[in-house]
Structures are given as C-alpha cells and as structure tokens.
Design an enzyme around this catalytic site. Structure first.
Site, PDB file in Angstrom:
ATOM      1  N   ASP A  97      -9.726  -2.893   0.957  1.00  0.00           N
ATOM      2  CA  ASP A  97      -9.896  -2.421   2.340  1.00  0.00           C
ATOM      3  C   ASP A  97     -11.258  -1.738   2.349  1.00  0.00           C
ATOM      4  O   ASP A  97     -11.490  -0.787   1.589  1.00  0.00           O
ATOM      5  CB  ASP A  97      -8.754  -1.446   2.663  1.00  0.00           C
ATOM      6  CG  ASP A  97      -8.835  -0.855   4.060  1.00  0.00           C
ATOM      7  OD1 ASP A  97      -9.941  -0.438   4.467  1.00  0.00           O
ATOM      8  OD2 ASP A  97      -7.797  -0.778   4.748  1.00  0.00           O
ATOM      9  N   ASP A 148     -12.505   6.993   6.004  1.00  0.00           N
ATOM     10  CA  ASP A 148     -11.630   5.859   6.311  1.00  0.00           C
ATOM     11  C   ASP A 148     -11.039   6.020   7.713  1.00  0.00           C
ATOM     12  O   ASP A 148      -9.839   6.144   7.880  1.00  0.00           O
ATOM     13  CB  ASP A 148     -10.514   5.816   5.245  1.00  0.00           C
ATOM     14  CG  ASP A 148      -9.561   4.659   5.461  1.00  0.00           C
ATOM     15  OD1 ASP A 148     -10.000   3.619   5.969  1.00  0.00           O
ATOM     16  OD2 ASP A 148      -8.378   4.814   5.113  1.00  0.00           O
ATOM     17  N   ASP A 152      -7.522  -4.439   9.666  1.00  0.00           N
ATOM     18  CA  ASP A 152      -6.780  -3.182   9.556  1.00  0.00           C
ATOM     19  C   ASP A 152      -7.567  -2.055  10.206  1.00  0.00           C
ATOM     20  O   ASP A 152      -8.437  -1.461   9.581  1.00  0.00           O
ATOM     21  CB  ASP A 152      -6.502  -2.850   8.079  1.00  0.00           C
ATOM     22  CG  ASP A 152      -5.656  -1.590   7.935  1.00  0.00           C
ATOM     23  OD1 ASP A 152      -5.132  -1.104   8.954  1.00  0.00           O
ATOM     24  OD2 ASP A 152      -5.535  -1.080   6.803  1.00  0.00           O
ATOM     25  N   HIS A 179      -8.859  -6.178   3.778  1.00  0.00           N
ATOM     26  CA  HIS A 179      -8.546  -5.521   5.042  1.00  0.00           C
ATOM     27  C   HIS A 179      -9.889  -5.168   5.644  1.00  0.00           C
ATOM     28  O   HIS A 179     -10.632  -4.368   5.073  1.00  0.00           O
ATOM     29  CB  HIS A 179      -7.750  -4.230   4.828  1.00  0.00           C
ATOM     30  CG  HIS A 179      -6.272  -4.436   4.827  1.00  0.00           C
ATOM     31  ND1 HIS A 179      -5.375  -3.400   4.731  1.00  0.00           N
ATOM     32  CD2 HIS A 179      -5.532  -5.563   4.942  1.00  0.00           C
ATOM     33  CE1 HIS A 179      -4.147  -3.880   4.780  1.00  0.00           C
ATOM     34  NE2 HIS A 179      -4.209  -5.191   4.896  1.00  0.00           N
ATOM     35  N   TRP A 197       0.863  -1.184   0.000  1.00  0.00           N
ATOM     36  CA  TRP A 197       0.000   0.000   0.000  1.00  0.00           C
ATOM     37  C   TRP A 197       0.895   1.227   0.000  1.00  0.00           C
ATOM     38  O   TRP A 197       1.853   1.293   0.772  1.00  0.00           O
ATOM     39  CB  TRP A 197      -0.923   0.048   1.223  1.00  0.00           C
ATOM     40  CG  TRP A 197      -1.661   1.358   1.252  1.00  0.00           C
ATOM     41  CD1 TRP A 197      -2.718   1.718   0.450  1.00  0.00           C
ATOM     42  CD2 TRP A 197      -1.347   2.516   2.041  1.00  0.00           C
ATOM     43  NE1 TRP A 197      -3.082   3.019   0.709  1.00  0.00           N
ATOM     44  CE2 TRP A 197      -2.268   3.537   1.670  1.00  0.00           C
ATOM     45  CE3 TRP A 197      -0.391   2.797   3.015  1.00  0.00           C
ATOM     46  CZ2 TRP A 197      -2.262   4.805   2.245  1.00  0.00           C
ATOM     47  CZ3 TRP A 197      -0.373   4.070   3.595  1.00  0.00           C
ATOM     48  CH2 TRP A 197      -1.301   5.054   3.210  1.00  0.00           C
ATOM     49  N   LYS A 211      -7.019   2.742  -2.796  1.00  0.00           N
ATOM     50  CA  LYS A 211      -7.660   3.680  -1.874  1.00  0.00           C
ATOM     51  C   LYS A 211      -8.300   4.786  -2.693  1.00  0.00           C
ATOM     52  O   LYS A 211      -7.800   5.139  -3.760  1.00  0.00           O
ATOM     53  CB  LYS A 211      -6.588   4.250  -0.942  1.00  0.00           C
ATOM     54  CG  LYS A 211      -7.120   5.051   0.231  1.00  0.00           C
ATOM     55  CD  LYS A 211      -6.038   5.165   1.292  1.00  0.00           C
ATOM     56  CE  LYS A 211      -6.492   6.029   2.447  1.00  0.00           C
ATOM     57  NZ  LYS A 211      -5.590   5.946   3.596  1.00  0.00           N
ATOM     58  N   ASP A 217     -10.950   3.995  10.275  1.00  0.00           N
ATOM     59  CA  ASP A 217     -10.365   2.810  10.906  1.00  0.00           C
ATOM     60  C   ASP A 217     -10.844   2.594  12.338  1.00  0.00           C
ATOM     61  O   ASP A 217     -10.056   2.285  13.235  1.00  0.00           O
ATOM     62  CB  ASP A 217      -8.828   2.842  10.824  1.00  0.00           C
ATOM     63  CG  ASP A 217      -8.337   2.489   9.428  1.00  0.00           C
ATOM     64  OD1 ASP A 217      -8.725   1.424   8.927  1.00  0.00           O
ATOM     65  OD2 ASP A 217      -7.591   3.286   8.825  1.00  0.00           O
ATOM     66  N   GLU A 221      -3.010  -2.852  -2.643  1.00  0.00           N
ATOM     67  CA  GLU A 221      -4.170  -2.263  -1.954  1.00  0.00           C
ATOM     68  C   GLU A 221      -4.476  -0.857  -2.461  1.00  0.00           C
ATOM     69  O   GLU A 221      -3.644   0.034  -2.400  1.00  0.00           O
ATOM     70  CB  GLU A 221      -3.880  -2.222  -0.441  1.00  0.00           C
ATOM     71  CG  GLU A 221      -4.985  -1.577   0.369  1.00  0.00           C
ATOM     72  CD  GLU A 221      -4.670  -1.520   1.869  1.00  0.00           C
ATOM     73  OE1 GLU A 221      -3.531  -1.850   2.261  1.00  0.00           O
ATOM     74  OE2 GLU A 221      -5.574  -1.135   2.638  1.00  0.00           O
ATOM     75  N   HIS A 229     -11.752   1.992   2.151  1.00  0.00           N
ATOM     76  CA  HIS A 229     -11.097   2.729   1.073  1.00  0.00           C
ATOM     77  C   HIS A 229     -11.963   3.051  -0.126  1.00  0.00           C
ATOM     78  O   HIS A 229     -11.459   3.232  -1.230  1.00  0.00           O
ATOM     79  CB  HIS A 229      -9.859   1.956   0.597  1.00  0.00           C
ATOM     80  CG  HIS A 229      -8.741   2.009   1.583  1.00  0.00           C
ATOM     81  ND1 HIS A 229      -7.474   1.573   1.310  1.00  0.00           N
ATOM     82  CD2 HIS A 229      -8.705   2.472   2.849  1.00  0.00           C
ATOM     83  CE1 HIS A 229      -6.704   1.742   2.369  1.00  0.00           C
ATOM     84  NE2 HIS A 229      -7.441   2.276   3.327  1.00  0.00           N
TER      85      HIS A 229
HETATM   86  C1  RNT Z   1      -3.869   2.726   4.719  1.00  0.00           C
HETATM   87  C2  RNT Z   1      -4.049   1.278   4.404  1.00  0.00           C
HETATM   88  C3  RNT Z   1      -2.961   0.377   4.912  1.00  0.00           C
HETATM   89  C4  RNT Z   1      -2.508   0.718   6.313  1.00  0.00           C
HETATM   90  C5  RNT Z   1      -1.585  -0.310   6.921  1.00  0.00           C
HETATM   91  C6  RNT Z   1      -0.929   0.209   8.149  1.00  0.00           C
HETATM   92  O1  RNT Z   1      -4.956   3.478   4.407  1.00  0.00           O
HETATM   93  O2  RNT Z   1      -5.297   0.835   4.853  1.00  0.00           O
HETATM   94  O3  RNT Z   1      -3.371  -0.930   4.809  1.00  0.00           O
HETATM   95  O4  RNT Z   1      -3.593   0.894   7.164  1.00  0.00           O
HETATM   96  O5  RNT Z   1      -0.704  -0.759   5.987  1.00  0.00           O
HETATM   97 ZN    ZN Z   2      -5.689  -1.285   4.691  1.00  0.00          ZN
END
Ligand code: RNT
Ligand code: ZN
Length: 404
Positions: free
Chosen positions: A251, A286, A318, A278, A179, A220, A288, A218, A254
């Site tokens: 993810d 995003d 994640d 993820h 990523w 985004k 998290d 990955e 994302h």
């Molecule tokens: C960032 C991505 C990535 C990170 C990790 C720490 O937006 O989601 O996966 O969160 O690699």
């Molecule tokens: Zn991620």
C-alpha cells in the site's frame, strides 16, 4: 483530422502504439474498494473504524446500507473505463441479524454475489480485523491471549472460504487480503513474541488449500495510536510471503513519506511471481487522500509497464475521503489510476532504456521531460468514448447528493 488521430501520429513518431495501449488498459482489471462509499463503517452497526484508520470529513450522502452502497458503486462504474472487480470487506456482509465475524459464511454474501453476477464483476475479499471489541486493545492475530487469537484466526479462515466460494461462483480468482492493525503506541518490551504469534496464526489460517484464492498480506510502517511498532511490518511480510507462497501487498501509503513503492517493484518481481498493490495518496502520512495523476502514481504505473508486470500485479484501490462527494472521490481516484496506467503504456520504454544503457543521462532527462507534454488527454478522451463513459468535462453530470 480529429484530436485523437493527431495524437496517435505524435505518439507514433516516438514509436508508441496508442491502439495497443488502449486495448491493454481496457482489459486490465482494477479492484474497486467498497469502503470509499461509507467511510469504512460496514453494515454491522459499529461506527469507529479503529486500528488507526479514519475517514475525515462530513460531506452529506454517505451510503448507510447495502442497497445504497451498490447504487453508488453503479454510479462509479458507469463513469470509469475498463474492467473492474469489487473489493469487499467482511464487515460488509448483508445479514438480517448480526453474525459474529468468526461465523461468517458464503450465504451472508449472497447479495454481493448477485450484484457481482448481474454486473459481470469479479470479487476480492478482506477479513476485517478492526472496528471490533476483540480488537479494542489494538492486537488481533499477534495477541498474547489465545482466545483472542483464536477468534481472529477463525474469522480469517471463514473469510478465506467465502473468497473460495466467490471464486467458484464467478469463475475467476478472488484475492483475499489480510491486513491487521496490530502494534504498539509506545516502545514495546518484546517485538519477537508478537511477530512469532502472528507467524503462527498466519500459518494456521493459510494451511487449508483453497482453489481460486490468492492470499495477500499487507504491511504498514505505523498507524495512528500505534506509532512505535507495527507487528506486520514490511520485512515481516516480505519474508513471510517469499517463504509461504502467498503474495506481498504494497500500500503506497504505508511507507516512510520519502520511500518510493515504485522503487520496490522490480526487486520484488525478481523473487515472486505476483505482487499486489493498494493505490492511495498519503499526504504527509497515510491519510488515504484520493489518488490524483501525480508523480507517485505515475512512477508506480510506469514501473509496472516497463517491468512487463501488468499481468503479474493485482491492482486495487484503497482510500477514503468523506470531505467531498463520495462517489466523485471514488471516480476521481479510479480515473486517475487509469490515466496513470495509460500514460505509462504510452511511453517509449525501449528508447528510454537504450539511453540509460548508453549512459546518455542528459538526453534521457530531456526526453523524459518532453514526453510529459505529449497529448495524453486526447488519447484518454478517445478511450472514454470507446468505453462508453463520460469524458473529463462531463462525468460529474447527473451526480446527485443523497438526502440533498
Ligand atoms: C489500513 C490498510 C487496509 C485498509 C482496508 C480498509 O491501513 O490500508 O488496507 O485500508 O483494509
Ligand atoms: Zn491498504
């Protein structure tokens, strides 16, 4: 009759086998991210994650070294049923002196290999392309300056070799996920150039054939401070992965907030052998947050089960929340993911599909609602008992706050 026996009968009346569901769930690996324990800081002495990712909150007890992080992971794994892997980032290398990221080698992860071996865990890896002076302007593999690209390409190559070493040492495949934060705060004048440079960088990084490594990429939609354009977009990686035999990682934080990762899975499975996830919870963006048993997570897990894709999917977590007890946050998210998978495994998929094919959408909706009230909690409690982990009411027992 105990509650599990009664629940088993209720599910059986719907044609669902609880024993089979539990066996499948217990054998399914989920990759547990190390970075929930220390707010994505790593052990290099840098203190800003950068790249538009940030853990918010100041709950006490953040792990500040490898031993503390490992102790906290022990506390997490002891509270969660099922088979796990641990997901490491390059910035978690355990070294006496700082090692430049492009010079990292297997020996810098010896402590993690010992940890994984002694706990019977597989390992997954990630190169770290943020929180670094070479990424200060938000560009890495797509940077216009060749020396910057060179540094990050060499870093990614080094980490892939570490991933291959973990795979060989542990006798199980190692997912290496790339990523990058690369993007632009304001409208760029050129999108093609950065994307072409990213493509060329990836081509070089992935050129070496490495046994046991599964390469994932990955995407985004945007990051904080990088709102107008993300170089590694979904279209970019979807196409890159399809062409180059690596795996696209989704993810679920994302994408645009109303865009559903659950809806993407079936399309991707028709064109690629594997997908990677993820799992996180984005609250309005995003952010998290810790995953909870909600519609988004359930829909994703349901889709994996009904597409018979559990063994084609690389599931990882994640998220990072520093506003609550970090070990508890880790556990709540991981247990929620397991619960969502269990609920998905306990659905009468054949019956639901038959209603759709018969275009009986009225009964389909009614049944979908009825199924939400089946005694999932009783099967979950039985699963926790069998896995030797604490039940819902008890898992917080014995959790302490470091330094508290
Ligand atoms: C960032 C991505 C990535 C990170 C990790 C720490 O937006 O989601 O996966 O969160 O690699
Ligand atoms: Zn991620």
């Amino acid at each position: 009759m105990n509650r599990y026996e009664s629940a088993k009968d209720i599910y059986a009346a719907h044609g669902v086998d609880c024993e089979a569901a539990m066996a499948t769930l217990l054998a399914l690996p989920v990759s547990v991210h190390c970075w929930q324990g220390d707010d994505v800081r790593g052990f290099e002495g840098t203190h800003t994650p950068g790249g538009g990712i940030a853990a918010t909150g100041n709950y006490p007890g953040r792990a500040s070294c490898a031993q503390e992080l490992m102790d906290d992971m022990d506390a997490v794994l002891a509270r969660c049923p099922g088979k796990h892997k641990i997901n490491l980032h390059a910035m978690y290398a355990v070294t006496e002196q700082p090692v430049p990221r492009d010079k990292l080698a297997p020996e810098h992860f010896a402590a993690w290999l010992d940890y994984a071996k002694s706990h019977g865990l597989g390992v997954d890896m990630n190169p770290t392309l943020f929180a670094h002076e070479m990424a200060a302007d938000g560009l890495t593999l797509s940077h216009p300056d060749a020396p910057v690209r060179r540094f990050w390409i060499d870093h990614c190559k080094a980490v892939r070799r570490i991933a291959a070493w973990f795979a060989a040492e542990l006798g199980q495949r190692c997912v290496n996920n790339i990523w990058i934060p690369d993007g632009f705060k304001d409208t760029p004048a050129d999108r093609l150039g950065p994307r072409r440079r990213l493509k060329d960088s990836l081509d070089e990084i992935l050129a070496e054939r490495l046994e046991g490594v599964i390469d994932t990429v990955e995407s985004k939609v945007f990051g904080i401070g990088l709102e107008s354009c993300t170089v590694g977009s979904h279209e970019f990686y979807l196409n890159y992965a399809a062409r180059n035999g690596c795996v696209c990682l989704l993810d679920n934080g994302h994408f645009h907030p109303t865009e559903q990762v659950a809806d993407k899975i079936s399309s991707m499975l028709l064109f690629s052998e594997n997908i990677a996830l993820h799992l996180t919870r984005g609250v309005r963006w995003d952010s998290d947050h810790v995953p909870v048993l909600g519609d988004e997570l359930r829909d994703i897990c349901t889709e994996l089960v009904r597409c018979h894709a559990l063994d084609r999917t690389l599931i990882a977590l994640d998220y990072f929340d520093a506003s609550i007890h970090r070990v508890a946050a880790w556990v709540i998210g991981l247990r929620s993911v397991r619960k969502a998978l269990l609920q998905a495994l306990l659905l009468p998929h054949k019956q639901l599909r038959a209603l759709q094919d018969a275009r009986d959408f009225t009964r389909l909706l009614a049944l979908q609602e009825e199924l939400k009230l089946l005694p999932l909690g009783d099967v979950w409690a039985e699963l926790c008992r069998r896995a030797g982990v604490a039940e819902e009411t008890d898992w917080m027992n014995g959790l302490t706050v470091r330094g508290g």
